[in-house]
Design an enzyme around this catalytic site. Structure first.
Site, PDB file in Angstrom:
ATOM      1  N   GLU A 127       0.856  -1.242   0.033  1.00  0.00           N
ATOM      2  CA  GLU A 127       0.012   0.075   0.039  1.00  0.00           C
ATOM      3  C   GLU A 127       1.023   1.209  -0.040  1.00  0.00           C
ATOM      4  O   GLU A 127       0.496   2.137   0.541  1.00  0.00           O
ATOM      5  CB  GLU A 127      -0.908  -0.074   1.377  1.00  0.00           C
ATOM      6  CG  GLU A 127      -2.033  -1.102   1.199  1.00  0.00           C
ATOM      7  CD  GLU A 127      -3.074  -1.020   2.576  1.00  0.00           C
ATOM      8  OE1 GLU A 127      -2.607  -0.726   3.571  1.00  0.00           O
ATOM      9  OE2 GLU A 127      -4.028  -1.560   1.952  1.00  0.00           O
ATOM     10  N   GLU A 195      -6.909  -7.221  -1.330  1.00  0.00           N
ATOM     11  CA  GLU A 195      -7.539  -7.416   0.102  1.00  0.00           C
ATOM     12  C   GLU A 195      -9.020  -7.048  -0.074  1.00  0.00           C
ATOM     13  O   GLU A 195      -9.170  -5.920  -0.270  1.00  0.00           O
ATOM     14  CB  GLU A 195      -6.806  -6.467   0.901  1.00  0.00           C
ATOM     15  CG  GLU A 195      -5.521  -6.743   1.585  1.00  0.00           C
ATOM     16  CD  GLU A 195      -4.983  -5.696   2.288  1.00  0.00           C
ATOM     17  OE1 GLU A 195      -5.658  -5.041   3.135  1.00  0.00           O
ATOM     18  OE2 GLU A 195      -3.651  -6.046   2.631  1.00  0.00           O
TER      19      GLU A 195
END
Length: 761
Positions: A127, A195
């Protein structure tokens, strides 16, 4: 628990297991590695392989994950010249060393798919695109370095960089979030979702998050409707933050409302509803991977998508309107698609699955007392005080400097506890002297316990502006401050720079006539001591020979150790310990840490609702529950932590003060199962290893209500109860084909009918 969790994941329709690699767990001290026990990464990967599943290895090594310091070892913070997650040679060299070691370990065991192993993808960083802006040009240089470094490792499988829109070739950018159907990959790259947040994590003081099975399935189906190729659940099993692994103010439970709950049991209906979705999608696998895609927008957030090959076609009918059902005429046939749902037609004719129609059971779990214990029911406790005289009275530390130290700098990550101590000599003519003196402490939001001359003057759960009146003496005075973390920050640009501990200023404020006199103590000589006496001397070890007292058991007394023995609960059901009545502290079973506890921290009183509408976009504050209750009352005790004999030991360190008399062990089991399934489906009822003892309710027609409060509707088949009783009572599981041929004719007309059942386990 690994084999059982992996088995249930495979049974739920998963093809691969994603796992992080926690740098701070494997290299807690620089160049000292740990891959033993539950940290045996290679054994874990091989266990997944033995089950016939693939592995996605998310090395990071930054992981976020609500894990302490984002999974990076805190010693990096104190390494000279080190700046994390940016173009910094010191950090990149350390990251290169650890990541290369992990890759080499996997290569040695031939675990990459290019070697015939189960690892089909690897991830570098995590991320980073969300925070890259914070680091400026150095962040861009670090991003490029990560990509080049990953490629140089020559693993023979694709590398991914999640949430990284500017990922350099050949890195694959992937999506994380509650919904990723609108995610657009770069040209000629696959649409991947690393995710899919199945629920949400919980913080101390927060209510319980909940994401419905209908919404989660809707998100998955929409993703594959619009060209998705790979989807991973975060979390499919969340588990428990044992020890000190949780990040700041994150609870010990990491249940995450996942399909497999904290204890590894099925979270129904979520697990079963997704299993049926997976089966449906896999039945269309060839068409989805080889077909040409045609999507039509019908307006009002309704769409149809056709995957077509020369041999066959598969179709999705999507309705993203969160209020209105959609009546669609598709290829000459009428379909009703409920609001906020997707219907899947593997042959483009018959609806096999709709995300809003849950045809799997709901499992209601209950907690039962420990039947292995004889009378008396309450546990027998011994105790001893935490010895803090050296710190609170004498101010003796290990390091002395003339400034206030940040907690990571002073304590590394050796303990949650750090003492700040200084002495103050007051003369009678000191201008700050007065009868009304105030001690003011500017903190960073950590827990604070303050002592002056050995007397406790107050505590604060999140100290930023702590202020108390104090009584000082002429001559020498000792100020002792105990700063307590609940883990360090784990996310955000420059998160490593978010301070912990006490940075000050620390001042005394007195009145000299009409004049306010401020004495700044920040630059005094401060003495520091890491940890507590009992922790350093491992009082939590059941093998430790230490004197404990059974006389005059103190309650609601700060800094107290408690000890008891218990019998392991009978059977195989998951075990929890109820810590109601305690304040905050740490708990150990047979020397194994079961994590931080804090049942005295109540969840906020507003924001919860008894009703939860799956329709409309989910976010973490939607559908929460248990407002005003302890954030976490029950704590997981794995059976692997316990012995079969009578001498299991529970040791508590009570920091705030509490009463252990209410502490007890319980097992979690299935109390009842419910279903409200549509006709033309097969309903499976199971009590997860226990027999079905009674049918509390059964109705075929248009039953009303929800699990625990079903009632018959306006039409009802008279024989539903007798059929279910005959087919299910006494069995661990049973299957019922729901059709009007099986059940009595009802007066529901041509309307779609449902079978509602509540069974007692």
């Amino acid at each position: 628990m690994w084999p059982d969790l992996i088995k249930k994941s495979k049974e739920g329709g998963l093809d691969a297991i994603e796992t992080y690699v926690f740098w701070n767990a494997h290299e807690p001290v620089r160049r000292q590695y740990d891959f033993t026990g539950n940290l045996d990464l290679i054994k874990f990967i091989k266990t997944v392989q033995d089950a016939g599943l693939y592995v996605v290895l998310r090395i990071g090594p930054y992981v976020c994950a609500e894990w302490n310091y984002g999974g990076l070892p805190v010693w990096l913070h104190n390494l000279p010249g080190c700046k994390i997650r940016t173009a910094n040679d010191v950090f990149m060299n350390e990251m290169k060393n650890f990541t290369t070691m992990i890759v080499d370990m996997a290569k040695k065991e031939k675990l990459f798919a290019s070697q015939g192993g189960p690892i089909i993808m690897a991830q570098i960083e995590n991320e980073y695109g969300d925070v890259e802006w914070w680091y400026g040009d150095a962040g861009k240089a670090y991003r490029d370095w990560c990509a080049n470094f990953a490629e140089s490792l020559d693993v023979g499988v694709p590398w991914i960089m999640c949430q990284q829109n500017d990922a350099p070739d050949p890195m694959i950018n992937t999506c994380n979030g509650f919904y990723c159907d609108q995610f657009t990959p770069r040209p000629n790259y696959p649409k991947m979702w690393t995710e899919n947040w199945t629920g949400w994590f919980k913080s101390w003081g927060g209510s319980d998050p909940f994401r419905t099975a209908e919404d989660l399935a809707f998100a998955v189906a929409k993703f594959f409707q619009f060209g998705g190729t790979f989807q991973n659940y975060y979390m499919y099993h969340g588990g428990t933050n044992f020890g000190r692994t949780a990040a700041g103010y994150i609870t010990t439970s990491y249940d995450y409302n996942a399909p497999l709950d904290e204890y590894g049991t099925l979270n129904q209906p979520k697990w079963g509803h997704l299993k049926q979705l997976h089966e449906t999608l896999k039945s269309m696998e060839y068409t989805l991977t080889h077909g040409n895609i045609t999507t039509a927008d019908l307006g009002n957030y309704v769409s149809t998508t056709v995957y077509a090959t020369e041999e066959s076609s598969s179709c999705f009918l999507g309705n993203s309107n969160y209020k209105l059902d959609a009546n669609i005429t598709f290829r000459g046939t009428q379909y009703t698609v409920p609001a906020w749902s997707v219907s899947i037609l593997p042959d483009c004719k018959i609806e096999v699955y709709n995300t809003a129609k849950v045809n799997t059971q709901t499992t209601v779990k209950v907690k039962r007392p420990n039947k292995a214990e004889d009378e008396p029911e309450s546990l027998q406790w011994t105790w001893r005080p935490e010895n803090i005289d050296e710190t609170k009275i004498l101010g003796k530390g290990e390091v002395v400097v003339n400034h206030l130290m940040e907690q990571k700098e002073a304590a590394n990550d050796d303990s949650d506890y750090l003492w700040y101590m200084t002495s103050l000599d007051l003369k009678k003519d000191d201008p700050s002297w007065s009868k009304n003196i105030t001690l003011r402490i500017n903190g960073t939001g950590c827990i604070l316990h303050a002592y002056v001359n050995g007397e406790h003057i107050g505590s604060d759960n999140a100290a930023r502006n702590f202020e108390r009146n104090v009584t000082l003496n002429y001559g020498r005075n000792i100020i002792s401050l105990l700063s307590v973390t609940t883990g360090f920050s784990n996310y955000g640009g420059g998160y490593d720079l978010q301070p912990a501990g006490i940075l000050g200023p620390i001042v005394l404020i007195g009145q000299n006539g009409d004049e306010t006199v401020i004495k700044d103590l920040s630059a005094h000589k401060w003495s520091y001591k890491v940890g507590l006496h009992g922790l350093t001397n491992k009082l939590f070890s059941s093998e430790k020979a230490t004197k404990w007292s059974s006389e005059n058991l103190p309650v609601n007394t700060m800094m107290t150790w408690y000890k008891t023995t218990f019998k392991a609960p009978l059977g195989t059901d998951p075990v929890v310990v109820d810590l109601q009545g305690l304040g905050k502290g740490d708990a150990w079973v047979n020397g194994h840490s079961i994590g931080r506890y804090w049942p005295s921290y109540l969840a906020k009183t507003d924001g919860c609702s008894d009703a939860c509408d799956y329709r409309g976009k989910y976010e973490s504050k939607k559908c929460t529950s248990k407002c005003g209750e302890p954030t976490q009352r029950w704590y997981h005790v794995p059976r692997s932590f316990m012995r079969d004999d009578d001498e299991n030991t529970l040791i508590l360190f009570e920091e705030f003060g509490g009463n252990p008399s209410l502490v007890n062990f319980q097992t979690i089991t299935v109390g009842s199962v419910c279903a409200n399934s549509y006709e033309k489906n097969t309903l499976e009822l199971a009590c997860q290893g226990r027999p079905i003892s009674a049918i509390k309710f059964a109705s075929f027609g248009n039953p009303q209500g929800t699990c625990g409060s079903f009632k018959k509707g306006t039409c009802d088949g008279a024989n539903a109860l007798s059929i279910i009783e005959k087919e299910c009572i006494g069995k661990e599981k049973c299957s019922i084909n729901i059709s009007k041929d099986k059940f009595d004719t009802t007066n529901c007309g041509d309307n779609v009918k449902r079978l509602a059942v509540e069974a007692v386990c």
